[in-house]
Design an enzyme around this catalytic site. Structure first.
Site, PDB file in Angstrom:
ATOM      1  CG  LEU A  12      -1.800   1.099   1.539  1.00 37.20           C
ATOM      2  CD1 LEU A  12      -2.870   1.198   0.466  1.00 37.20           C
ATOM      3  CD2 LEU A  12      -2.448   0.917   2.906  1.00 37.20           C
ATOM      4  CG  HIS A  49       8.859   2.522   9.062  1.00 35.58           C
ATOM      5  ND1 HIS A  49       8.394   3.742   8.605  1.00 35.58           N
ATOM      6  CD2 HIS A  49      10.188   2.511   8.853  1.00 35.58           C
ATOM      7  CE1 HIS A  49       9.424   4.438   8.149  1.00 35.58           C
ATOM      8  NE2 HIS A  49      10.516   3.707   8.293  1.00 35.58           N
TER       9      HIS A  49
HETATM   10  C1  LIG Z   1      -0.545   4.059   4.264  1.00 31.38           C
HETATM   11  C2  LIG Z   1      -0.948   5.282   3.456  1.00 31.38           C
HETATM   12  C3  LIG Z   1      -1.384   4.829   2.061  1.00 31.38           C
HETATM   13  C4  LIG Z   1      -2.199   5.914   4.139  1.00 31.38           C
HETATM   14  O1  LIG Z   1      -2.582   7.073   3.490  1.00 31.38           O
HETATM   15  P1  LIG Z   1      -2.748   8.447   4.286  1.00 31.38           P
HETATM   16  O2  LIG Z   1      -1.459   8.756   4.969  1.00 31.38           O
HETATM   17  O3  LIG Z   1      -3.287   9.462   3.355  1.00 31.38           O
HETATM   18  O4  LIG Z   1      -3.847   8.044   5.342  1.00 31.38           O
HETATM   19  P2  LIG Z   1      -4.835   8.970   6.108  1.00 31.38           P
HETATM   20  O5  LIG Z   1      -6.089   9.051   5.285  1.00 31.38           O
HETATM   21  O6  LIG Z   1      -4.176  10.231   6.520  1.00 31.38           O
HETATM   22  O7  LIG Z   1      -5.097   8.130   7.409  1.00 31.38           O
HETATM   23  C5  LIG Z   1      -5.733   6.882   7.409  1.00 31.38           C
HETATM   24  C6  LIG Z   1      -6.107   6.579   8.856  1.00 31.38           C
HETATM   25  O8  LIG Z   1      -4.925   6.466   9.656  1.00 31.38           O
HETATM   26  C7  LIG Z   1      -4.952   7.439  10.716  1.00 31.38           C
HETATM   27  N1  LIG Z   1      -3.579   7.929  10.895  1.00 31.38           N
HETATM   28  C8  LIG Z   1      -2.881   8.711  10.068  1.00 31.38           C
HETATM   29  N2  LIG Z   1      -1.639   8.937  10.550  1.00 31.38           N
HETATM   30  C9  LIG Z   1      -1.555   8.257  11.725  1.00 31.38           C
HETATM   31  C10 LIG Z   1      -0.565   8.085  12.721  1.00 31.38           C
HETATM   32  N3  LIG Z   1       0.634   8.646  12.584  1.00 31.38           N
HETATM   33  N4  LIG Z   1      -0.841   7.331  13.795  1.00 31.38           N
HETATM   34  C11 LIG Z   1      -2.060   6.736  13.937  1.00 31.38           C
HETATM   35  N5  LIG Z   1      -3.053   6.855  13.018  1.00 31.38           N
HETATM   36  C12 LIG Z   1      -2.818   7.615  11.950  1.00 31.38           C
HETATM   37  C13 LIG Z   1      -5.899   8.490  10.242  1.00 31.38           C
HETATM   38  O9  LIG Z   1      -6.485   9.189  11.322  1.00 31.38           O
HETATM   39  C14 LIG Z   1      -6.934   7.657   9.492  1.00 31.38           C
HETATM   40  O10 LIG Z   1      -7.785   6.982  10.393  1.00 31.38           O
HETATM   41  P3  LIG Z   1      -9.305   7.455  10.620  1.00 31.38           P
HETATM   42  O11 LIG Z   1      -9.932   7.361   9.254  1.00 31.38           O
HETATM   43  O12 LIG Z   1      -9.821   6.452  11.591  1.00 31.38           O
HETATM   44  O13 LIG Z   1      -9.218   8.860  11.124  1.00 31.38           O
HETATM   45  C15 LIG Z   1       0.174   6.317   3.396  1.00 31.38           C
HETATM   46  O14 LIG Z   1       0.422   6.808   4.689  1.00 31.38           O
HETATM   47  C16 LIG Z   1       1.469   5.792   2.806  1.00 31.38           C
HETATM   48  O15 LIG Z   1       1.605   5.646   1.587  1.00 31.38           O
HETATM   49  N6  LIG Z   1       2.475   5.560   3.680  1.00 31.38           N
HETATM   50  C17 LIG Z   1       3.836   5.176   3.292  1.00 31.38           C
HETATM   51  C18 LIG Z   1       3.909   3.739   2.860  1.00 31.38           C
HETATM   52  C19 LIG Z   1       3.487   2.798   3.943  1.00 31.38           C
HETATM   53  O16 LIG Z   1       4.009   2.807   5.053  1.00 31.38           O
HETATM   54  N7  LIG Z   1       2.539   1.947   3.588  1.00 31.38           N
HETATM   55  C20 LIG Z   1       2.005   0.907   4.446  1.00 31.38           C
HETATM   56  C21 LIG Z   1       2.862  -0.296   4.310  1.00 31.38           C
HETATM   57  S1  LIG Z   1       2.205  -1.674   5.163  1.00 31.38           S
HETATM   58  C22 LIG Z   1       1.373  -2.548   3.990  1.00 31.38           C
HETATM   59  O17 LIG Z   1       1.445  -2.311   2.822  1.00 31.38           O
HETATM   60  C23 LIG Z   1       0.440  -3.624   4.524  1.00 31.38           C
HETATM   61  C24 LIG Z   1      -0.837  -3.032   5.020  1.00 31.38           C
HETATM   62  C25 LIG Z   1      -1.881  -2.873   3.937  1.00 31.38           C
HETATM   63  O18 LIG Z   1      -1.585  -3.145   2.767  1.00 31.38           O
HETATM   64  O19 LIG Z   1      -3.048  -2.493   4.264  1.00 31.38           O
END
Ligand SMILES: CC(C)(COP(=O)(O)OP(=O)(O)OC[C@H]1O[C@@H](n2cnc3c(N)ncnc32)[C@H](O)[C@@H]1OP(=O)(O)O)[C@@H](O)C(=O)NCCC(=O)NCCSC(=O)CCC(=O)O
Length: 343
Positions: free
Chosen positions: A131, A235
């Site tokens: 993701l 992470h």
């Molecule tokens: C994972 C995503 C795609 C998520 O997108 P966004 O950052 O835009 O998400 P968002 O809409 O802001 O937040 C989604 C939900 O997480 C919460 N949220 C956001 N930041 C947070 C934090 N630091 N701690 C706790 N919760 C948090 C938000 O309130 C929201 O929940 P509410 O709606 O309840 O308020 C991104 O952060 C990303 O690309 N990250 C970098 C790559 C990564 O680490 N990917 C995951 C790898 S792990 C993997 O791939 C396996 C898991 C899987 O595939 O699902």
């Protein structure tokens, strides 16, 4: 601005490569390596082209790669993946935390020892992973669209997927790009740094890890504090992903990645919220949303024709009325069938 989720194609290679370079390493399902990504896209093309559901018992591990695209500019902004059945070609190893409590009458002491066992318990599960949302698009709900579109895809192709789904969250990585868990556990048996192993892993797959991994249980008390405190910790950039998994009903049940100690989360497929709540209905009409419209994720199409986006829908007899932007993004109209789940 409307965004749509669609099947990945061979022409997405450069987009995936550009996103993979932004992950900062340790992201097993999205390695910044063109050869590995090409192999993934080829595997996904075969999965999208396979119209036979097959027998769940003898099913291969197929991979579906999805892409988030800006409908207006056609720019690729994110990606995610679904594996139908892990551990079919190679064993799927995890560490499982076990506890052994012992008591000495003479000393009047009870000691609980925790240890990590190498197991293949999760073999045969489906997996969601890979993701990634472009950093410029974060915190606006698109991460949720990417993540949840997969659950609609699973609901729409349920027979291809197992009864359990897992997700591996990336573990803790330090300022130098090293992994404290790797340094304290597996690294001692490989003679390579985490970065070297991560690179080798990206190019050749992770079989070498399973081959050389110590097979006896590892007592946690014998690990350095840095490795111990990394067990089960995601992470920092994966916290949003973890939060979304929890919202869907996934839980950490004592399984960890053997490579970086990150948590492996699992759920019963039919209990995953977006799968359990998904409904299929015909579209009765395409019309601008009024105050009775609700926000939903709406998906349509089979395999390579799968598309999913945010929409506004209004119950209309046995079906739903769909807003014009969503109808356009999905390429559908009255009479077509959609799957939807509340946003
Ligand atoms: C994972 C995503 C795609 C998520 O997108 P966004 O950052 O835009 O998400 P968002 O809409 O802001 O937040 C989604 C939900 O997480 C919460 N949220 C956001 N930041 C947070 C934090 N630091 N701690 C706790 N919760 C948090 C938000 O309130 C929201 O929940 P509410 O709606 O309840 O308020 C991104 O952060 C990303 O690309 N990250 C970098 C790559 C990564 O680490 N990917 C995951 C790898 S792990 C993997 O791939 C396996 C898991 C899987 O595939 O699902």
């Amino acid at each position: 601005m409307t965004h749509v989720i669609r099947a990945a194609r061979a022409a997405d290679l450069e987009h995936l490569y550009e996103m993979a370079k932004l992950t900062g390493g340790g992201f097993t399902n999205l390695p910044p390596d063109r050869r590995a990504l090409t192999a993934k896209l080829e595997r996904a093309a075969a999965a999208f082209a396979n119209s036979e559901e097959g027998d769940p018992e003898t099913q291969k591990d197929e991979l579906f790669v999805l892409i988030l695209e800006d409908v207006a500019t056609r720019e690729v902004r994110g990606t995610c993946q679904i594996f139908t059945r892990v551990g079919q070609t190679w064993p799927f190893y995890s560490y499982r935390m076990a506890t052994l409590t012992q008591h000495s009458k003479e000393l009047g002491r009870t000691f609980r020892a925790e240890m990590l066992n190498l197991v293949t318990d999760l073999e045969g599960s489906s997996e969601v992973g890979g993701l990634f949302l472009h950093p410029g698009e974060r915190a606006g709900g698109l991460g949720m669209l990417l993540a949840r579109s997969r659950y609609l895809f699973i609901a729409m192709h349920r027979g291809r997927f197992a009864d359990r789904i897992l997700a591996e969250l990336r573990g803790v990585i330090d300022e130098r790009g090293g992994s404290p868990f790797w340094d304290g556990v597996a690294g001692r048996f490989f003679g390579m740094s985490f970065q070297e192993a991560d690179y080798f892993n990206a190019i050749n797959g992770n079989q070498f890890i399973a081959d050389l991994m110590p097979k006896h249980p590892v007592y946690i008390a014998m690990l350095p504090e840095t490795a111990r405190s990394a067990i089960g910790l995601p992470h920092p950039s994966g916290r949003a992903a973890m939060r979304m998994l929890e919202t869907e009903g996934f839980a950490a049940e004592g399984y960890f990645d053997i490579f970086d100690g990150g948590p492996t989360m699992t759920a019963r497929t039919d209990r995953v919220r977006s799968i359990a709540d998904a409904k299929t209905v015909p579209v009765t009409e395409v019309r601008p949303p009024d105050e009775t419209a609700t926000r939903a994720l709406v998906a349509t199409g089979r395999l390579a024709d799968f598309r999913c986006c945010f929409a506004r829908i209004t119950p209309d007899g046995a079906g739903v009325a769909l807003d014009p932007d969503a109808a356009k993004a999905l390429g559908i109209g009255p009479g077509d069938t959609v799957w939807h789940v509340a946003r």
